[in-house]
Design a protein around this motif. Structure first.
Motif, mmCIF file in Angstrom:
data_model
loop_
_atom_site.group_PDB
_atom_site.id
_atom_site.type_symbol
_atom_site.label_atom_id
_atom_site.label_comp_id
_atom_site.label_asym_id
_atom_site.label_seq_id
_atom_site.Cartn_x
_atom_site.Cartn_y
_atom_site.Cartn_z
ATOM 1 N N SER A 162 1.209 -1.245 0.012
ATOM 2 C CA SER A 162 0.512 0.271 0.128
ATOM 3 C C SER A 162 0.544 1.085 0.092
ATOM 4 C CB SER A 162 -0.643 0.037 1.194
ATOM 5 O OG SER A 162 -0.314 0.109 2.143
ATOM 6 N N TRP A 163 2.149 1.490 0.537
ATOM 7 C CA TRP A 163 2.758 2.509 0.420
ATOM 8 C C TRP A 163 3.420 3.638 -0.258
ATOM 9 C CZ3 TRP A 163 2.218 3.496 5.748
ATOM 10 C CH2 TRP A 163 2.719 4.745 5.798
ATOM 11 N N GLY A 164 2.524 3.897 -1.420
ATOM 12 C CA GLY A 164 2.952 4.385 -2.970
ATOM 13 C C GLY A 164 3.924 4.337 -3.332
ATOM 14 N N PHE A 165 4.986 5.366 -2.870
ATOM 15 C CA PHE A 165 6.432 5.165 -3.892
ATOM 16 C C PHE A 165 7.096 3.317 -3.382
ATOM 17 C CE2 PHE A 165 5.855 9.700 -3.444
ATOM 18 C CZ PHE A 165 6.218 10.218 -4.705
ATOM 19 N N ASP A 166 6.806 2.810 -2.948
ATOM 20 C CA ASP A 166 6.977 1.908 -2.502
ATOM 21 C C ASP A 166 6.616 0.213 -2.853
ATOM 22 O OD1 ASP A 166 8.767 3.167 -0.559
ATOM 23 O OD2 ASP A 166 8.356 2.206 1.528
ATOM 24 N N VAL A 167 6.050 1.075 -3.663
ATOM 25 C CA VAL A 167 4.722 -0.535 -4.629
ATOM 26 C C VAL A 167 5.381 -0.754 -5.962
ATOM 27 C CG1 VAL A 167 2.518 -1.023 -6.102
ATOM 28 C CG2 VAL A 167 2.421 0.282 -3.639
ATOM 29 N N PRO A 168 6.049 0.061 -6.586
ATOM 30 C CA PRO A 168 6.805 -0.813 -8.106
ATOM 31 C C PRO A 168 7.615 -2.020 -7.424
ATOM 32 C CG PRO A 168 6.236 1.263 -8.323
ATOM 33 C CD PRO A 168 6.068 0.892 -6.718
ATOM 34 N N ARG A 169 9.003 -1.147 -5.796
ATOM 35 C CA ARG A 169 9.769 -2.440 -5.467
ATOM 36 C C ARG A 169 9.455 -3.439 -5.171
ATOM 37 N NH1 ARG A 169 12.784 -1.711 -1.192
ATOM 38 N NH2 ARG A 169 11.224 0.082 -0.569
ATOM 39 N N GLY A 222 -1.564 8.576 -9.328
ATOM 40 C CA GLY A 222 -0.611 9.828 -9.559
ATOM 41 C C GLY A 222 0.915 9.369 -8.939
ATOM 42 N N TYR A 223 0.777 8.364 -8.500
ATOM 43 C CA TYR A 223 2.662 8.256 -8.339
ATOM 44 C C TYR A 223 2.927 7.761 -10.001
ATOM 45 C CZ TYR A 223 1.699 8.065 -3.506
ATOM 46 O OH TYR A 223 1.219 7.945 -2.324
ATOM 47 N N GLY A 224 2.404 7.445 -11.254
ATOM 48 C CA GLY A 224 2.968 7.066 -12.045
ATOM 49 C C GLY A 224 3.801 5.595 -12.545
ATOM 50 N N ASP A 258 -8.987 22.234 3.064
ATOM 51 C CA ASP A 258 -7.940 22.464 2.060
ATOM 52 C C ASP A 258 -7.396 21.927 1.559
ATOM 53 O OD1 ASP A 258 -8.267 23.398 0.319
ATOM 54 O OD2 ASP A 258 -8.073 26.042 0.349
ATOM 55 N N SER A 259 -7.230 20.603 1.175
ATOM 56 C CA SER A 259 -5.824 20.052 0.679
ATOM 57 C C SER A 259 -5.526 20.006 -1.326
ATOM 58 C CB SER A 259 -6.452 18.346 0.881
ATOM 59 O OG SER A 259 -6.981 17.623 0.671
ATOM 60 N N ALA A 260 -6.704 20.860 -1.400
ATOM 61 C CA ALA A 260 -6.256 21.216 -2.800
ATOM 62 C C ALA A 260 -4.865 21.468 -3.240
ATOM 63 C CB ALA A 260 -6.842 21.627 -4.148
ATOM 64 N N ASP A 261 -4.745 22.846 -2.760
ATOM 65 C CA ASP A 261 -3.187 23.139 -3.154
ATOM 66 C C ASP A 261 -1.712 22.068 -3.052
ATOM 67 O OD1 ASP A 261 -3.787 24.840 -3.859
ATOM 68 O OD2 ASP A 261 -3.122 26.517 -2.496
ATOM 69 N N TYR A 262 -2.063 20.915 -1.980
ATOM 70 C CA TYR A 262 -0.431 20.610 -0.940
ATOM 71 C C TYR A 262 -0.698 19.141 -2.138
ATOM 72 C CZ TYR A 262 0.717 16.935 1.566
ATOM 73 O OH TYR A 262 1.814 16.119 2.503
ATOM 74 N N ARG A 281 -1.891 19.238 -5.178
ATOM 75 C CA ARG A 281 -0.896 19.376 -6.618
ATOM 76 C C ARG A 281 0.189 19.839 -6.879
ATOM 77 N NH1 ARG A 281 -4.020 24.642 -8.140
ATOM 78 N NH2 ARG A 281 -2.791 24.277 -10.258
ATOM 79 N N GLY A 282 0.814 20.284 -5.704
ATOM 80 C CA GLY A 282 2.102 20.638 -5.816
ATOM 81 C C GLY A 282 2.994 19.440 -5.543
ATOM 82 N N ARG A 283 2.737 17.980 -4.605
ATOM 83 C CA ARG A 283 3.666 16.894 -4.726
ATOM 84 C C ARG A 283 2.877 16.055 -6.217
ATOM 85 N NH1 ARG A 283 2.695 19.125 -0.434
ATOM 86 N NH2 ARG A 283 4.612 18.938 1.015
ATOM 87 N N GLY A 284 1.669 16.056 -6.540
ATOM 88 C CA GLY A 284 1.682 15.452 -7.982
ATOM 89 C C GLY A 284 0.187 13.874 -7.768
ATOM 90 N N VAL A 285 0.262 14.044 -6.291
ATOM 91 C CA VAL A 285 -0.816 13.037 -6.332
ATOM 92 C C VAL A 285 -1.904 13.505 -5.958
ATOM 93 C CG1 VAL A 285 1.370 11.427 -6.249
ATOM 94 C CG2 VAL A 285 0.074 12.449 -4.115
ATOM 95 N N THR A 286 -3.014 12.267 -5.513
ATOM 96 C CA THR A 286 -4.084 12.510 -4.735
ATOM 97 C C THR A 286 -4.515 12.664 -3.545
ATOM 98 O OG1 THR A 286 -5.288 10.726 -5.556
ATOM 99 C CG2 THR A 286 -5.121 11.899 -7.120
#
Length: 343
Positions: free
Chosen positions: A69-76, A94-96, A196-200, A202-207
């Protein structure tokens, strides 16, 4: 019925966050359905199995279903677990990365479900939202905070424009910093909650993966003004269940929030609509969703493993594959070219 192994980097220190809490809750819910254990892979913890040790000593690789489940660790993690039954418990998107064909997705929101429905349309997909724990309820306390804001993930607009302007109007505004042990009590003291988390994101590129805080606040009787990014649109129906923050002008926000703080009963979520959302998010309902999804995932991996039996592979038992994006665009370009040549 495979036992479950939830993979988490750790459960203390820097890993302590909202995402960890909902994963621990999922572990508690699934433990009522089948044997479930928490496995760490970055931080060794006393009394918990560690991924490296399990992979080294594993005698039956197909015996358990692994949940990553842990975002950036998933592919590895998926590479390390290749050949084993695995599912992705997807929160933010949105992690790509792309998922290997055949890996099921347990999405916590319709927003995340739609993301993987587009990116991995042939993988088994399930909607298993996060559950709202029973303690999130209106306790009937005196509401001595007009407006509550949690600083983490909150936009500069709220912190540096809206909050000062509300205070100048005489409202009691509390900006909460850091971890709170009794957030239920804090919500029960507030009339209005701003999120209001939209800017947070958007700045990180994930949802925003699920957006539990606004739902928790509404369950505790707060009037909620929220952004509508990503999974928050699953929960907020502006004017009916919650209200949009940043709605055009600062003046509009000030007028509406001041009115809501003065008369919360007139601004709270529609009782019938809120009750529906709370019922859909209760632990009993979510445990039922886990049960159904896990049964289907078991059947999926049973079919894939039968395909590797000595009798030989069968096309009907192979995991379906989605064409790559370049293939889809190439085919569509060729189809347009044929139509032009034949016209």
């Amino acid at each position: 019925m495979r036992p479950l192994r939830f993979l988490l980097p750790g459960t203390t220190g820097k890993f302590r966050c909202g995402g960890l809490q909902v994963e621990l809750q999922s572990i508690r819910l699934t433990a009522g359905l089948r044997p479930t254990e928490l496995v760490t892979y970055r931080q060794r913890e006393a009394g918990r199995p560690f991924l490296d040790d399990l992979l080294r000593d594993e005698s039956a690789p197909g015996a358990a279903l692994w949940i990553v489940s842990w975002g950036f660790d998933v592919p590895r993690l998926l590479r390390r677990l290749r050949g084993r039954p695995v599912a992705y418990h997807a929160h933010s998107s949105g992690y790509g990365f792309d998922l290997p064909h055949g890996v099921p997705v347990l999405a916590v929101s319709r927003n995340t479900l739609g993301y993987w429905g587009d990116r991995a349309p042939r993988n088994p997909l399930f909607l298993v939202p996060n559950a709202l724990e029973p303690q999130w309820r209106d306790q009937g306390l005196e509401r001595d905070i007009d407006v509550l804001v949690q600083a983490r993930k909150t936009s500069a607009y709220v912190l540096h424009q809206l909050v000062p302007a509300l205070r100048r109007r005489g409202l009691r505004v509390e900006v909460q910093q850091g971890w709170v042990d009794d957030l239920v009590g804090l919500f029960n003291r507030a009339r209005v909650y701003l999120y209001d988390s939209a800017d947070y994101w958007r700045g990180r590129g994930v949802t925003e993966g699920f957006g539990l805080p606004p739902l928790e606040a509404m369950a505790c009787g707060c009037v909620v003004f929220s952004s509508l990014n990503h999974a928050l649109a699953d929960l907020i129906d502006p004017g009916s269940v919650g209200h949009q923050i940043g709605s055009g002008t600062l003046a509009a926000d000030l007028e509406r929030i001041e009115a809501a703080a003065a008369d919360p009963a007139s601004w709270r979520a529609d009782p019938a609509q809120l009750a529906l959302r709370l019922t859909e998010s209760c632990e009993t309902r979510l445990q039922e969703r886990w049960q159904g999804a896990l049964e289907e995932i078991d059947g999926h991996w049973d079919r894939l493993q039968r395909n590797n039996a000595p009798a030989g592979p069968s096309p009907a038992l192979e995991a379906l594959r989605s064409p790559r994006l370049w293939q889809l665009r190439w085919r569509q370009w060729l189809a347009r070219l044929r139509r032009l040549l034949l016209s």
